[in-house]
Design a protein around this motif. Structure first.
Motif, PDB file in Angstrom:
ATOM      1  N   ASP A 189      10.528   6.331   1.938  1.00 21.98           N
ATOM      2  CA  ASP A 189      10.377   5.405   0.820  1.00 21.98           C
ATOM      3  C   ASP A 189      11.759   4.783   0.637  1.00 21.98           C
ATOM      4  N   PHE A 238       4.790   6.251   5.557  1.00 21.04           N
ATOM      5  CA  PHE A 238       4.811   6.019   4.113  1.00 21.04           C
ATOM      6  C   PHE A 238       4.363   4.594   3.843  1.00 21.04           C
ATOM      7  N   PRO A 294       4.577   1.843   1.049  1.00 22.63           N
ATOM      8  CA  PRO A 294       5.180   1.476  -0.237  1.00 22.63           C
ATOM      9  C   PRO A 294       4.205   0.761  -1.168  1.00 22.63           C
ATOM     10  N   MET A 324       2.419   3.928  -2.555  1.00 22.70           N
ATOM     11  CA  MET A 324       3.306   5.053  -2.858  1.00 22.70           C
ATOM     12  C   MET A 324       2.704   6.371  -2.372  1.00 22.70           C
TER      13      MET A 324
END
Length: 350
Positions: free
Chosen positions: A219, A260, A262, A265
């Motif tokens: 992240d 991941f 974004p 999340m």
């Protein structure tokens, strides 16, 4: 009183059965599901899979006697061509130059629009993982033997330099702002690389929490790293700036990749047993296992389509391993020959 007691016993039994049913359903309880399984077939082994979200193509290297890179339309999963005679582990694309690279020996550089090979690049070691860093348009060819990383200029295919990472790398990520992070599978740490100088500036030790870390995600906005480990099966979540471990969470099997998103999340870890663990980042200090989704045995690597928020996995059906076959190293799962025509692409979405 007896009818009343019997009613209570029956009610308790029903509640227990319901609870057991819920427990059995728990691994799939959550927002994600396998929305499509596309059997594309084809012979050969497989390792990494890469979604070019800009060019809308999916790259799947196949190894073996008929080694090649198979390419699919990312939206329809219809065949879009192939790069023949390349025995590679993974592929990436620089969307700015439209140059693609395959981690093989030699590394193959190709035109992502035509799939034509541009050149081959001699490298040393044992190439495995690969990363494109948009910060300065460089490709990191990761090797399980020295030199552990060869860095290539994506614009012209020239070698910029090599990096001694201090151990065998597995997966790497970039923050897009001058820092590259590489999980060192055999040393239980994460190497931090200055993308400008190619110097290793730190090693974040994970050995007190987990080892044989084969997946890594980031992240970048909140400076959080997600290290997916096999010993034990946990996700080590740490600060990208100083390496301080924030927490650990259990994973659903033997990991071989992480990502991941974004936009949602969420961090993902894919496992050879056929599970996908989804971890929700509620805040930079609060994380929970959101879901353990059943996918397909051998679906150990994954890629994120950042445009559609879909997760793509690759898998095949395998015969059982021969009787008495010794266990594999690094937590891997033994298996027999691949069932012909069973190779598939799995699409996971909400």
């Amino acid at each position: 009183m007896r009818p009343f007691c019997l009613a209570i016993v029956l009610a308790v039994a029903i509640a227990m059965l319901a609870s057991m049913g819920l427990a059995q359903q728990a691994p799939d309880a959550g927002p994600y599901k396998v929305v499509k399984t596309t059997k594309v077939g084809g012979e050969g082994g497989f390792d990494y899979v890469f979604a070019d979200a800009v060019g809308r193509r999916l790259y799947v290297p196949r190894s073996g006697p008929a080694a090649r890179i198979t390419v699919f339309d990312l939206d329809t999963l219809e065949p879009a061509g192939e790069i023949p005679s390349v025995n590679g582990h993974g592929a990436i694309v620089d969307p700015k130059s439209n140059h693609g690279f395959i981690t093989s020996k030699p590394v193959v550089m190709f035109d992502s629009k035509t799939l034509a090979v541009i050149k081959t690049i001699d490298v040393q070691g044992n190439p495995d993982g690969i990363l494109f860093d948009p910060f300065n348009e460089r490709v990191y060819d990761l090797s399980h033997a020295a030199p552990y990383a060869t860095v290539i200029d994506a614009k012209d295919g020239s070698i910029v330099g090599t990096i001694d990472l201090g151990g065998a790398p597995e997966q790497a990520v970039t923050d897009g702002n001058g820092h590259v992070y590489v999980d060192i599978e055999d040393k239980g740490n994460i190497a931090v690389v200055d993308a400008k100088t190619l110097a290793v500036t730190a090693h974040y030790d994970l050995s007190s929490k987990g080892g044989i870390c084969a997946g890594l995600a980031i992240d970048a906005k909140n400076r959080i790293l997600f290290a997916a480990c096999r010993d034990p099966h946990i996700m080590v979540i740490l600060n990208a700036d100083d390496g301080n471990i924030i927490t650990t969470l259990p994973l659903g099997g033997v990991t071989d990749g992480a990502a991941f998103n974004p936009a949602t999340m969420e961090a993902f870890s894919s496992h050879a047993e056929g599970t996908l663990t989804v971890i929700k980042e509620n805040s930079p200090t609060s994380f929970v296992v959101e879901q353990n989704l059943n996918t397909m045995p051998s679906a150990k690597t994954l890629t994120l389509d950042g445009k559609t928020n879909r997760i793509m996995l690759i898998a095949a059906i395998f015969d059982p391993p021969p009787a008495g076959a010794p266990p594999l190293s690094n937590g891997r799962i033994a298996r027999g020959p691949m069932v012909p025509g069973s190779f598939s692409i799995l699409t996971v979405a909400k």
